[in-house]
Design a protein around this motif. Structure first.
Motif, PDB file in Angstrom:
ATOM      1  N   ALA A  15       0.847  -1.192   0.000  1.00 44.73           N
ATOM      2  CA  ALA A  15       0.000   0.000   0.000  1.00 44.73           C
ATOM      3  C   ALA A  15       0.881   1.240   0.000  1.00 44.73           C
ATOM      4  N   ARG A  16       0.363   2.324  -0.563  1.00 42.62           N
ATOM      5  CA  ARG A  16       1.075   3.594  -0.490  1.00 42.62           C
ATOM      6  C   ARG A  16       1.046   4.114   0.937  1.00 42.62           C
ATOM      7  N   MET A  17       2.007   4.963   1.273  1.00 41.84           N
ATOM      8  CA  MET A  17       1.989   5.576   2.593  1.00 41.84           C
ATOM      9  C   MET A  17       0.753   6.450   2.734  1.00 41.84           C
ATOM     10  N   ALA A  18       0.188   6.474   3.931  1.00 51.13           N
ATOM     11  CA  ALA A  18      -1.026   7.258   4.175  1.00 51.13           C
ATOM     12  C   ALA A  18      -0.685   8.746   4.151  1.00 51.13           C
ATOM     13  N   GLY A  19      -1.490   9.514   3.430  1.00 53.55           N
ATOM     14  CA  GLY A  19      -1.296  10.958   3.412  1.00 53.55           C
ATOM     15  C   GLY A  19      -0.269  11.397   2.381  1.00 53.55           C
ATOM     16  N   HIS A  20      -0.381  12.669   2.013  1.00 54.84           N
ATOM     17  CA  HIS A  20       0.550  13.251   1.049  1.00 54.84           C
ATOM     18  C   HIS A  20       1.451  14.291   1.702  1.00 54.84           C
ATOM     19  N   SER A  38       1.942  14.550   5.372  1.00 50.15           N
ATOM     20  CA  SER A  38       2.616  14.089   6.598  1.00 50.15           C
ATOM     21  C   SER A  38       3.970  13.411   6.342  1.00 50.15           C
ATOM     22  N   PRO A  39       4.156  12.613   5.271  1.00 49.17           N
ATOM     23  CA  PRO A  39       5.507  12.061   5.054  1.00 49.17           C
ATOM     24  C   PRO A  39       6.556  13.152   4.844  1.00 49.17           C
ATOM     25  N   TRP A  40       6.204  14.199   4.094  1.00 50.74           N
ATOM     26  CA  TRP A  40       7.138  15.304   3.886  1.00 50.74           C
ATOM     27  C   TRP A  40       7.361  16.075   5.186  1.00 50.74           C
ATOM     28  N   PHE A  41       6.311  16.204   5.980  1.00 52.79           N
ATOM     29  CA  PHE A  41       6.453  16.895   7.265  1.00 52.79           C
ATOM     30  C   PHE A  41       7.428  16.154   8.174  1.00 52.79           C
ATOM     31  N   VAL A  42       7.329  14.823   8.212  1.00 48.23           N
ATOM     32  CA  VAL A  42       8.235  14.026   9.045  1.00 48.23           C
ATOM     33  C   VAL A  42       9.672  14.166   8.544  1.00 48.23           C
ATOM     34  N   LEU A  43       9.858  14.050   7.221  1.00 50.20           N
ATOM     35  CA  LEU A  43      11.203  14.139   6.651  1.00 50.20           C
ATOM     36  C   LEU A  43      11.838  15.503   6.923  1.00 50.20           C
ATOM     37  N   LEU A  44      11.147  16.563   6.574  1.00 45.63           N
ATOM     38  CA  LEU A  44      11.700  17.911   6.729  1.00 45.63           C
ATOM     39  C   LEU A  44      11.732  18.329   8.197  1.00 45.63           C
ATOM     40  N   GLY A  45      10.723  17.926   8.954  1.00 45.27           N
ATOM     41  CA  GLY A  45      10.658  18.297  10.364  1.00 45.27           C
ATOM     42  C   GLY A  45      11.760  17.664  11.180  1.00 45.27           C
ATOM     43  N   PHE A  46      12.084  16.404  10.890  1.00 47.23           N
ATOM     44  CA  PHE A  46      13.165  15.741  11.638  1.00 47.23           C
ATOM     45  C   PHE A  46      14.512  16.369  11.295  1.00 47.23           C
ATOM     46  N   ASN A  47      14.724  16.696  10.022  1.00 44.99           N
ATOM     47  CA  ASN A  47      15.988  17.338   9.646  1.00 44.99           C
ATOM     48  C   ASN A  47      16.100  18.742  10.241  1.00 44.99           C
ATOM     49  N   LEU A  90       1.415   8.296  11.098  1.00 44.16           N
ATOM     50  CA  LEU A  90       1.621   7.934   9.689  1.00 44.16           C
ATOM     51  C   LEU A  90       1.876   6.437   9.544  1.00 44.16           C
ATOM     52  N   TYR A  91       2.683   5.891  10.428  1.00 43.43           N
ATOM     53  CA  TYR A  91       3.011   4.458  10.366  1.00 43.43           C
ATOM     54  C   TYR A  91       1.773   3.601  10.635  1.00 43.43           C
ATOM     55  N   ILE A  92       1.009   3.960  11.672  1.00 41.42           N
ATOM     56  CA  ILE A  92      -0.200   3.199  12.026  1.00 41.42           C
ATOM     57  C   ILE A  92      -1.227   3.279  10.892  1.00 41.42           C
ATOM     58  N   ARG A  93      -1.409   4.450  10.322  1.00 41.47           N
ATOM     59  CA  ARG A  93      -2.380   4.612   9.237  1.00 41.47           C
ATOM     60  C   ARG A  93      -1.972   3.785   8.013  1.00 41.47           C
TER      61      ARG A  93
END
Length: 405
Positions: free
Chosen positions: A4-9, A11-20, A61-64
């Motif tokens: 399945a694709r990752m949930a959301g469009h 939130s994945p970018w938010f996690v990537l950019l937010g963690f950096n 994101l992971y749970i969804r």
């Protein structure tokens, strides 16, 4: 692994950019001396709060994504990643409980002090090893090793028992870092006991990985990527045995504060965490960039032997250095004074530190070769696959074979 694709469009970018962004905030804070002055030089409260927000989005994101899966079987790797995300969030929040001096200042005051702060620090510190540097990387091992070997996991039941054993036992083991301190003796004994018990689920995971290779050892011989994973499993078993052994109070009295601990940590960091990461990268890069194979399998071989050789040299140097330190520090004269000064022990360390530098340099050169190989693989055009006996290209896109009992 979920088909399945990752949930959301967003939130994945938010996690990537937010963690950096958190990494930048924390690193610049270190340079300016803005930390909580704890054992691990934690960043201040504003960075901690931002990381909690990012990490909670990561967890949701992971749970969804798991909830929308089209694959009915939840792989063991996903169990380990879920534990990694969830428990690291709990560790971070509790360890960084603090009261800001004011909302206009970076300074804060920890919610713990004295013995309570030491206990919280090592509950956090040891479980950071457990769930950041073990659970996530066991997730890699349980997916990529069977996939690369084209063999099902030796025992699915054993992997689940191992998962719950590691998850439960690790939580209680942190106080073994506080032997012979003001921490109550029963707490020290509890940490020591659970550390020894931890050997059982840890070796179950290492043994499960090695038994998975039954019938595929010819691939280990020919495929350096799979060899990375196999040696990582061996180092995982070695490191967990050593950790349980060093947690025993009489052994700890010799090893603590010495280079033996440094050797133990790097056997895990270089031999286990780094090698399984290198193997996973080499398995994944051709798939992600739709290449048939890596740019150069000879460079993968070079990287493997440099990484393995560098790790062995480094770790053996620190083992010898640490045991020598511990024995010299506890040697007394007939009058009851110390037989050796600090300078005497430092002189004895010199050849081991030279060996340590050589081992670290070998490992670093291997990593540079690996990075070059990855970059050239990505940049290559029309790169054709070699005739190999292990999965390449589109085959590697298929999920791992569910475990057979």
């Amino acid at each position: 692994t979920s088909r399945a694709r990752m949930a959301g469009h967003i939130s994945p970018w938010f996690v990537l950019l937010g963690f950096n962004l958190f990494c930048i905030i924390a690193a610049t804070g270190y340079l300016m001396g803005v930390t909580q002055s704890k054992e691990y030089a934690e960043p201040e409260w504003y960075a901690d709060i931002w990381l909690v927000i990012v990490w909670i989005v990561y967890f949701v994101l992971y749970i969804r994504t798991l909830a929308r899966r089209n694959e009915p079987h939840i792989y063991v790797a996903n169990w380990y990643y879920l534990a990694f995300i969830l428990v690291v969030a709990v560790l971070h929040i509790v360890n960084n409980l603090a009261v800001p001096a004011s909302f206009g200042a970076a300074k804060s005051y920890s919610a713990f002090s004295g013995v309570q702060d030491a206990m919280t620090q090592w509950w956090y510190g040891h479980n950071a090893v457990a769930f950041f540097l073990t659970a996530g990387f066991l997730g890699m091992l349980y997916y990529f090793l069977p996939k690369r070997a084209e063999r099902p996991i030796y025992s699915y039941r054993l992997s689940i028992l191992s998962f719950w054993g590691i998850t439960f036992f690790y939580i209680w083991a942190g106080s073994h870092h506080l032997h012979y301190t003001a921490v109550p003796e029963w707490v020290q004994t509890l940490g020591m006991t659970f550390s020894v018990m931890l050997l059982v689920p840890s070796w179950a995971s290492a043994g499960n990985a090695l038994m998975t290779l039954n019938g595929a050892w010819h691939k280990v011989r020919d495929d350096a990527t799979l060899r990375f994973m196999m040696v990582a499993a061996v180092f995982y078993g070695l490191s967990t045995f050593e950790g349980s052994f060093m947690a025993i109070r009489p052994v700890n009295s010799l090893s603590h504060y010495t280079d033996w601990t440094v050797g133990h940590v790097h056997a895990g960091a270089m031999g286990w965490v780094a090698l399984i990461t290198f193997g996973s990268i080499y398995a994944l890069v051709p798939v992600l960039w739709r290449k048939q194979t890596m740019y150069s399998w000879k460079l993968v071989e070079w990287h493997f032997w440099l990484a393995l050789g560098g790790t062995v040299v480094y770790v053996f140097a620190m083992w010898n250095s640490g045991i020598t330190q511990g024995l010299m520090w506890r040697t007394y004269t007939e009058s009851g004074t110390l037989a050796y000064s600090f300078t005497d022990t430092l002189v004895k360390m010199h050849p081991y530190y030279i060996a340590r530098a050589i081992g670290g340099a070998m490992f670093f050169v291997g990593a540079v070769i690996g990075a070059f190989n990855v970059v050239m693989t990505i940049r290559s055009v029309g790169h054709q696959a070699q005739q190999l006996d292990y999965p390449t290209g589109s085959e590697a896109n298929e999920p791992a074979v569910p475990a057979a009992e």
